[in-house]
Design a protein around this motif. Structure first.
Motif, PDB file in Angstrom:
ATOM      1  N   CYS A  46       0.861  -1.174   0.000  1.00 22.81           N
ATOM      2  CA  CYS A  46       0.000   0.000   0.000  1.00 22.81           C
ATOM      3  C   CYS A  46       0.904   1.233   0.000  1.00 22.81           C
ATOM      4  CB  CYS A  46      -0.941   0.004   1.207  1.00 22.81           C
ATOM      5  SG  CYS A  46      -0.141   0.299   2.804  1.00 22.81           S
ATOM      6  N   ILE A 107      -3.430   0.236  -7.271  1.00 18.89           N
ATOM      7  CA  ILE A 107      -4.580   1.111  -7.073  1.00 18.89           C
ATOM      8  C   ILE A 107      -5.485   0.996  -8.292  1.00 18.89           C
ATOM      9  CG2 ILE A 107      -5.341   3.516  -6.815  1.00 18.89           C
ATOM     10  CD1 ILE A 107      -3.973   2.344  -4.302  1.00 18.89           C
ATOM     11  N   VAL A 111     -10.788   2.292  -3.657  1.00 23.34           N
ATOM     12  CA  VAL A 111      -9.638   2.638  -2.817  1.00 23.34           C
ATOM     13  C   VAL A 111     -10.105   2.810  -1.374  1.00 23.34           C
ATOM     14  CG1 VAL A 111      -7.854   4.395  -2.425  1.00 23.34           C
ATOM     15  CG2 VAL A 111      -8.537   3.829  -4.746  1.00 23.34           C
ATOM     16  N   ASN A 124      -5.570  -0.519  -2.327  1.00 24.39           N
ATOM     17  CA  ASN A 124      -6.520  -1.171  -3.208  1.00 24.39           C
ATOM     18  C   ASN A 124      -7.529  -1.830  -2.263  1.00 24.39           C
ATOM     19  OD1 ASN A 124      -7.452  -3.909  -4.133  1.00 24.39           O
ATOM     20  ND2 ASN A 124      -6.565  -3.224  -6.066  1.00 24.39           N
ATOM     21  N   LYS A 125      -8.809  -1.592  -2.466  1.00 21.32           N
ATOM     22  CA  LYS A 125      -9.824  -2.054  -1.503  1.00 21.32           C
ATOM     23  C   LYS A 125      -9.790  -3.561  -1.280  1.00 21.32           C
ATOM     24  CE  LYS A 125     -14.572  -1.892  -0.133  1.00 21.32           C
ATOM     25  NZ  LYS A 125     -15.779  -1.130  -0.096  1.00 21.32           N
TER      26      LYS A 125
END
Length: 151
Positions: A46, A107, A111, A124-125
């Motif tokens: 991340c 990404i 998000v 990135n979710k």
């Protein structure tokens, strides 16, 4: 020291632009004019967004370590890889994530901006949800270890 709180689901466009939610933007207003530093995280895939003043404190800690050392050299090279000063538009609250960092953190459209004390993690979710799920099994044990007064 800035203390930022909250987890925020956002959208990124195809150019890596993220519009910060009003609640997060309002927390950053006192430092927005000073700028930010965005970098790769050391432990996760991340990004970390630091208010410039907080990043300067972190860099002072890094620079105090031995500089004539192969491990230090390798660490610093990776620590600063892709690092960039960025700004958040004070009116719109928009952040432009550099392309190399968008690629590093995978990404995509979905998000998560996760505030962690003095920085904001940009995830990135799907990856964020996976890391949270993996950490749940150890969370209680880690809490006991970290907050144990006997150590």
């Amino acid at each position: 020291m800035t203390h930022i709180i909250g987890q925020h689901d956002c959208k990124a466009d195809f150019k890596g632009r993220v519009l910060l939610p009003i609640s997060l933007k309002n927390q950053l207003l006192p430092v927005i004019k000073d700028g930010f530093v965005i970098k790769r995280s050391v432990f996760q895939q991340c990004l970390e967004l630091y208010p410039k003043a907080e990043f300067d404190v972190l860099m002072q800690k890094v620079m105090k370590k031995s500089k004539i050392n192969r491990k230090y050299d390798a660490f610093v090279r990776n620590f600063v890889a892709g690092m960039k000063e960025v700004s958040i538009d004070g009116d719109s609250g928009r952040l432009q994530i550099p392309k190399n960092l968008v690629d590093f953190a995978a990404i995509d459209k979905e998000v998560v901006l996760n505030a962690v004390f003095d920085k904001i993690e940009i995830w990135n979710k799907d990856m964020y949800e996976k890391v949270l799920a993996e950490g749940e099994k150890d969370y209680a044990d880690l809490a006991e270890e970290i907050f144990d007064d006997d150590e």
